[in-house]
Scaffold this motif. Structure first.
Motif, short mmCIF file in Angstrom:
data_model
loop_
_atom_site.label_atom_id
_atom_site.label_comp_id
_atom_site.label_asym_id
_atom_site.label_seq_id
_atom_site.Cartn_x
_atom_site.Cartn_y
_atom_site.Cartn_z
N THR A 50 -27.89 -21.79 -0.18
CA THR A 50 -27.90 -23.08 0.14
C THR A 50 -29.25 -23.30 -0.33
O THR A 50 -29.97 -24.03 -1.07
CB THR A 50 -27.43 -23.25 1.75
OG1 THR A 50 -26.39 -23.24 1.55
CG2 THR A 50 -27.70 -24.84 1.76
N LYS A 53 -30.16 -23.17 -3.75
CA LYS A 53 -30.09 -24.04 -4.27
C LYS A 53 -31.02 -25.39 -4.30
O LYS A 53 -31.03 -25.54 -5.36
CB LYS A 53 -28.24 -24.44 -3.75
CG LYS A 53 -28.21 -25.80 -4.64
CD LYS A 53 -26.67 -25.85 -4.74
CE LYS A 53 -25.72 -27.28 -4.79
NZ LYS A 53 -24.33 -27.11 -4.41
N GLU A 54 -31.17 -25.10 -3.27
CA GLU A 54 -32.28 -26.91 -2.59
C GLU A 54 -33.23 -26.30 -3.69
O GLU A 54 -33.93 -27.08 -4.10
CB GLU A 54 -32.45 -26.91 -0.79
CG GLU A 54 -31.43 -27.06 -0.55
CD GLU A 54 -31.86 -26.56 0.82
OE1 GLU A 54 -32.45 -26.27 1.22
OE2 GLU A 54 -30.55 -27.66 1.67
#
Length: 154
Positions: A50, A53-54
């Motif tokens: 995550t 991805k950010e």
């Protein structure tokens, strides 16, 4: 009674002893939860994914902004360098293209079945909403084509 660890004072009453036991249980529970979280590889991997991805999304947005700025600068530079007769011819040609497009659009509205028109409008709106992505993808495709063409010509 035995000596408590870490020189903690002994409890004077059963209630104090119960309170100390409850505090110790609470602290031990938190420690176990922290250790369990550290050993949960799947959850840690998901958290890392995550975060990556950010970061990738932020970097993509930053690069998209930079590409837009560079493209705008290049367009202005080209416009400044073009002679006036060329600009005039381009304006006339653009007007003619707009007129032809309007005529074609009218023919399309008159002749195309309603479900086909709806799908076309949906596709056009999706293209408008994702214009930057389409332009970047097109640029990448052209660059790849040029590279493959260059390699094939050797």
């Amino acid at each position: 009674m035995t000596q408590p660890p870490n020189d903690e004072p002994t409890a004077a009453s059963p209630e104090e002893l119960r309170e100390q036991v409850e505090q110790t249980r609470h602290a031990l529970g938190e420690t176990v939860e922290e250790l369990a979280a550290k050993t949960d590889v799947k959850a840690r991997a998901q958290e890392k994914a995550t975060a990556v991805k950010e970061q990738a999304g932020a970097k993509a947005a930053e690069l998209t902004g930079q590409v837009k700025v560079k493209a705008t600068e290049a367009a202005h530079l080209v416009q400044e360098k073009l002679p006036d007769p060329v600009k005039d011819k381009a304006a006339v040609a653009a007007q003619q293209v707009r007129a032809k497009a309007e005529q074609a659009g009218q023919v399309w509205q008159d002749k195309a079945p309603q479900p086909v028109r709806e799908k076309a409008q949906y596709g056009a709106q999706a293209a408008k909403d994702n214009r930057t992505v389409l332009l970047v993808a097109g640029g990448v495709a052209v660059a790849a084509w040029l590279l493959l063409r260059r390699r094939g010509g050797r």
